[in-house]
Design a protein around this motif. Structure first.
Motif: not given
Length: 568
Positions: A415-428, A458-464
């Motif tokens: 996701l185009n979001d923080s590393v934390y949100e990409n691992i948590s993936f909206l599960r809190g 992260l960039d879109i699709r983790g491009a960075n």
């Protein structure tokens, strides 16, 4: 279209209020020609200037009142249209999420995107225009005809005939236009698909110097969409000229017949002015109806496409629990086909106990990922039984079944979001759980080096990130939910052998009770598995432990020799 229209029910009071206000505005507009006639017939011959001013003031007040009513009603219509479209888009998105993978394949991703965006826009425009012009215009036409019949029936017959011919022409044009708009929307789906493919594959296209070919491919589908939109536009473009011709013909007839009747002393000359005023109102209203019908044509075609999704039947219903062979997960004589023509998996049977590891090896297209998809019940097996947790997957609620899994699929996106949100993936999940999962996935070392650590965006699709870094984040996402079953589909393909080995050791150490399904092209990733399946053309060519397969499976031994250089 009834399902889409049903979204108006919660706003019935506001719609009714808007209709009442529009009706009031139409009455005020219809009264203006009568005041004009009174001024010409009574006030002007009597040279009563105060009366002229009074009537003129009343006309100004009526015009202002009609304008105010139309503004209020239009604002109410805009609000209702916005709320209806918001609810429709919300439910459509929710339904898309609930579609099975087989249904998603049938509709196609590009078509679903188009329906969520383009089609909902056309439905919004339809609701908006119908509330604005679809109410006021018919009122003006009906009211104008009624008043002209009361004033001068002979001229009113001409107006009625012209109005009927106009409505007939608009109906015929609209009836022919709707199928063309449906084809145009289907062509738009193809354009969206090509754009998505080019956007996701831009690096490959540039690397292979394929820009010219892709431009040509896009130009071809874009031209096809243009032709179909043009065909729809050509049909609907006949509405306004036909309406203008019929109304202007009627206007000429009104003037001619009126002049003859005035010359014969059968009516007063001022009555022609009144009729011309009403004719102008009717003409404007009829043109408005033509525009509304064009919006209805597009909206009706889009509404049917939306209803195909909303009314799509549930094709993965819960079934009574069937007998299973035992073990944590497995399959018994399972066969499956994506298209229903040629089987992609045939007669697959295996069983795995809790905490054991299953390895799956095979060439591209042999059915490795399909097997994992059947375990998750993303698709239903055509034949045989699939079970997880000792229960037939068809008898287990989807939420309960999939909550047991942690999955890393091929080509998953970040996701185009923080590393934390990409691992948590909206599960809190807590930051401690996320950190622990990142450490197990061998991702914590590079996360610490990022500018803001877990909060780095992260960039879109983790491009960075590099390919290996993205893959480790995806493994961390799968581990963070502490799953009972962990499926790794090519999860080490971008990792070096040292990092991949460290990842396998960390999973065994930190997740001792997890049942593991590993899909890989690397023998090293599978050698410690309790059972390894070697797939060929959707069939199990051999299964056993690493040592057993080295002795009994020529293909497996050949792959091991190629990868490790020695016969193990």
């Amino acid at each position: 279209m009834g399902t889409v229209l049903g979204y108006l029910r919660p706003h019935a009071r506001r719609v009714a209020c808007g209709v009442t206000v529009k009706f009031t505005a139409a009455l005020l507009e219809l009264a203006l020609p009568l005041l004009l006639e009174y001024i010409i017939r009574v006030c002007v011959p009597a040279r009563d200037l105060p009366a002229i001013w009074r009537c003129g003031g009343m006309m100004a007040a009526l015009a202002f009142g009609a304008a105010a009513c139309n503004i209020i009603a239009n604002r109410m219509a805009a609000w209702v249209s916005m709320e209806v479209t918001r609810s429709l888009r919300r439910d459509l998105y929710s339904r898309v999420e609930q579609l099975s993978c087989a249904q998603m394949d049938r509709f196609s991703t590009s078509s679903l995107v188009s329906r969520l965006t383009n089609d909902t826009y056309h439905v919004h425009q339809m609701f908006d225009k119908v509330q604005r012009g679809g109410i006021r215009a018919p009122m003006l036409v009906a009211g104008g005809l009624a008043l002209t019949f009361l004033l001068e029936p002979a001229l009113a017959v001409i107006q009625l005939a012209v109005s009927l011919l106009t409505f007939l022409a608009i109906w015929q044009v609209t009836r022919r236009g709707i199928p063309h708009y449906a084809k145009a929307q289907a062509a738009t789906d193809t354009v969206v698909r090509i754009i998505r493919e080019n956007a996701s594959g831009v690096r490959v296209i540039k690397a292979l110097a394929g820009q010219g070919r892709e431009r040509q491919r896009f130009q071809t589908v874009n031209e096809d969409a243009r032709r179909k939109e043009e065909a729809a536009g050509c049909v609907m473009a006949a509405a306004n000229p036909l309406t203008d011709f019929l109304l202007n013909t009627g206007l000429v007839l009104v003037v001619l017949v009126g002049a003859v009747r005035v010359a014969a002393g059968e009516m007063y000359s001022h009555r022609i002015v009144t009729f011309l005023s009403y004719f102008a109102l009717i003409q404007t209203a009829t043109l408005g109806i033509a525009k509304v019908f064009i919006r209805i044509s597009k909206g009706a075609a889009s509404a049917r496409r939306i209803e195909e999704i909303l009314l799509a039947p549930e094709d993965q219903l819960l079934c009574p629990a069937g007998p299973v062979s035992g073990g944590e997960l497995g399959m018994e004589r399972v066969s499956f086909s994506y298209l229903g023509v040629e089987k992609d998996l045939t007669d697959v049977t295996f069983a795995l106990e809790k905490g054991e590891t299953l390895g799956i090896l095979g060439p591209t297209g042999s059915g490795k990922s399909t097997l994992a998809a059947l375990l998750l019940r993303l698709y239903d097996a055509g034949e045989g039984v699939v079970w997880v947790g000792g229960r037939d997957v068809k008898s287990t609620p989807k939420e309960e079944l999939r909550s047991r899994f942690g999955v890393v699929f091929q080509n998953e996106a970040l996701l185009n979001d923080s590393v934390y949100e990409n691992i948590s993936f909206l599960r809190g999940l807590s930051r401690e759980d996320v950190t622990a999962a990142a450490k197990t996935a061998q991702a914590w070392e590079f996360i610490q080096r990022l500018p803001e650590g877990l909060d780095t965006r992260l960039d879109i699709r983790g491009a960075n990130l590099s390919g290996g870094q993205r893959q480790r984040l995806l493994v961390a996402r799968a581990l963070a939910g502490r799953p009972a079953v962990l499926v790794l589909d090519g999860a080490d393909s971008a990792l070096d052998y040292r990092t991949a080995a460290a990842l396998r050791r960390a999973i065994r150490r930190d997740c001792p009770g997890v049942t593991l399904v590993v899909i890989s092209e690397r023998v090293a990733s599978l050698r410690d598995a309790n059972r390894i399946l070697v797939l060929e053309e959707g069939r199990i060519a051999a299964q056993g432990t690493h040592g057993e397969l080295l002795e009994n499976c020529v293909r497996y031994r050949h792959i091991a020799e190629l990868q490790e250089g020695v016969l193990l």
